[in-house]
Design an enzyme around this catalytic site. Structure first.
Site: not given
Ligand code: HOZ
Length: 407
Positions: A142, A237, A265
């Site tokens: 992802y 990534d 992050k």
């Molecule tokens: N896409 C995020 C986890 N891989 C989720 C982020 C969120 O919901 O804060």
């Protein structure tokens, strides 16, 4: 709790699904999400006064735990000087210096505002630099909600059964080729079938959006070799793994030098930040030097830079990473013992301070393996933990994160 439930009822009326990012809605495990009042150290407190030991850590950024005093102070101090300028500021230069110091493959770096922006910009840059269109990605990886990367994607897209999102025209993904992770033959084949056409390969070197699995020995090496041979760019990534698995992220752990890397992050210390960087000759294709356009009003934002700089500076001496490895090993040993004592088949995976337990007795090397996990069992496990005051990500297909504030 009653207050969380009342807030969620209101949220459902005004916010789609009641949340601003899908996985938070608990639909992967059932029940209602709780609303957080505050967070400190390894814990979050909900609006009803319940405390939870938090293994989500704001999905990765909270490597020191929540609200470490040095980050709070850095943000408070900078806020008094103005929250956004849209004019170069000195913190951007310090941030770039730190990233380049920590990650040897990065010679130049551009800040943006999220991991999604970073991956979106990196693949545009790879295409602009190579003058080729095709991008390879991996099943279950992802890379944020970028149109052309929402193909057999992980995270919420996978959790809710939309790994290929509606609203993405087929034409937008026609240049995205998807292959399974850890499959050397598929990699060789795809390059053979598309000679001179592949701009780049984007990969989470340690995929953390379908749970967590690791590259098999030699896999990333082959990827590096094959991309180099074909003049295709290798894009790591490292939004999750960057600055977490070590100062140089997964590329440092596995000894691979990608051409471009994406970050997010931790690099923002808990504020909204992304970054992408790599070889100077590639990065210099970005506007205003080159023809690849990328921009942002809030990019290099002083508050975000202050928080991110404070975070990176606190990682420089390596102590936090050593502590995290020890905590990870302890958690792994404890959970394995507990699973055995309970007679449960659990495949526990860990890389430093990232982890995932799959409810299967089979090894997990890719998405197909991860899908074999008993998700109903995971949902029961999740709620059992929540009742005991421990918060895991509300989906089987997310990694857990340990912080230095965990005991
Ligand atoms: N896409 C995020 C986890 N891989 C989720 C982020 C969120 O919901 O804060």
């Amino acid at each position: 709790g009653a207050k969380s439930d009342a807030l969620f009822a209101q949220a459902l009326r005004w916010i789609p699904g009641g949340v601003n990012s899908p996985v938070r809605a608990f639909r992967g495990v059932g029940g209602n999400p709780f609303f957080v009042e505050r967070a400190e150290g390894a814990r979050v407190w909900d609006v009803d006064g319940n405390a939870y030991v938090d293994y989500v850590g704001t999905w990765g950024p909270a490597i020191f735990g929540h609200a470490p005093d040095f980050i709070v102070k850095a943000v408070q101090e900078r806020a008094a000087f103005g929250t956004s300028f849209g004019i170069p500021n000195p913190l951007e230069v310090r941030m770039a210096e730190l990233v380049i110091q920590c990650v040897p493959s990065v010679q130049k770096v551009r800040m943006c505002n999220s991991g999604t922006e970073a991956t979106m910009s990196a693949i545009r840059l790879a295409r602009g630099f190579t003058k080729r269109d095709k991008i390879i990605k991996f099943e279950g990886c992802y890379h944020g909600h970028v149109d052309s990367l929402l193909v057999r994607a992980g995270s919420g897209a996978l959790t809710f059964g939309h790994p290929d999102s509606a609203g993405v025209p087929a034409a937008f993904t026609q240049h995205t080729i998807v292959i399974p992770f850890n499959d050397k033959a598929a990699l060789e084949e795809v390059f053979k079938a598309n000679p001179g056409q592949i701009a780049g390969v984007i990969i989470e070197p340690v995929p953390g959006n379908a749970g967590l699995y690791l590259p098999q020995p030699g896999y990333l090496e082959l990827l590096r070799e094959i991309t180099r041979k074909n003049d295709s760019l290798l894009i790591f990534d490292e939004v999750m793994t960057g600055f977490r698995l070590g100062l140089a992220g997964a590329q440092g752990v596995f000894g691979i030098t990608p051409d471009l890397s994406c970050f997010g992050k931790i690099i923002g210390g808990g504020l909204p930040v992304g970054a992408f960087g790599g070889r100077a000759d590639i990065m210099d294709c970005l506007a205003p030097l080159g023809p690849v356009y990328q921009a942002g009003t809030l990019s290099g934002n002083p508050l975000a830079m202050a928080a991110g700089i404070a975070a990176l500076e606190h990682l420089l001496d390596g102590k936090v990473h050593n502590q995290l490895e020890a905590l990870g090993a302890e958690l792994e040993a404890g959970l394995k013992t507990a699973a055995k004592a309970a007679g449960q088949a659990v495949t526990f995976q860990r890389c430093g301070s990232m982890f995932c337990g799959y409810f299967t007795d089979q090894p997990v090397y890719n998405l197909a393996d991860a899908m074999r996990s008993d998700r109903e069992k995971f949902a029961r496990y999740f709620h059992g933990l929540l009742n005991e005051g421990v918060y895991l990500a509300p989906s089987q297909f997310e990694a857990g994160f340990i912080s230095a504030a965990h005991g």
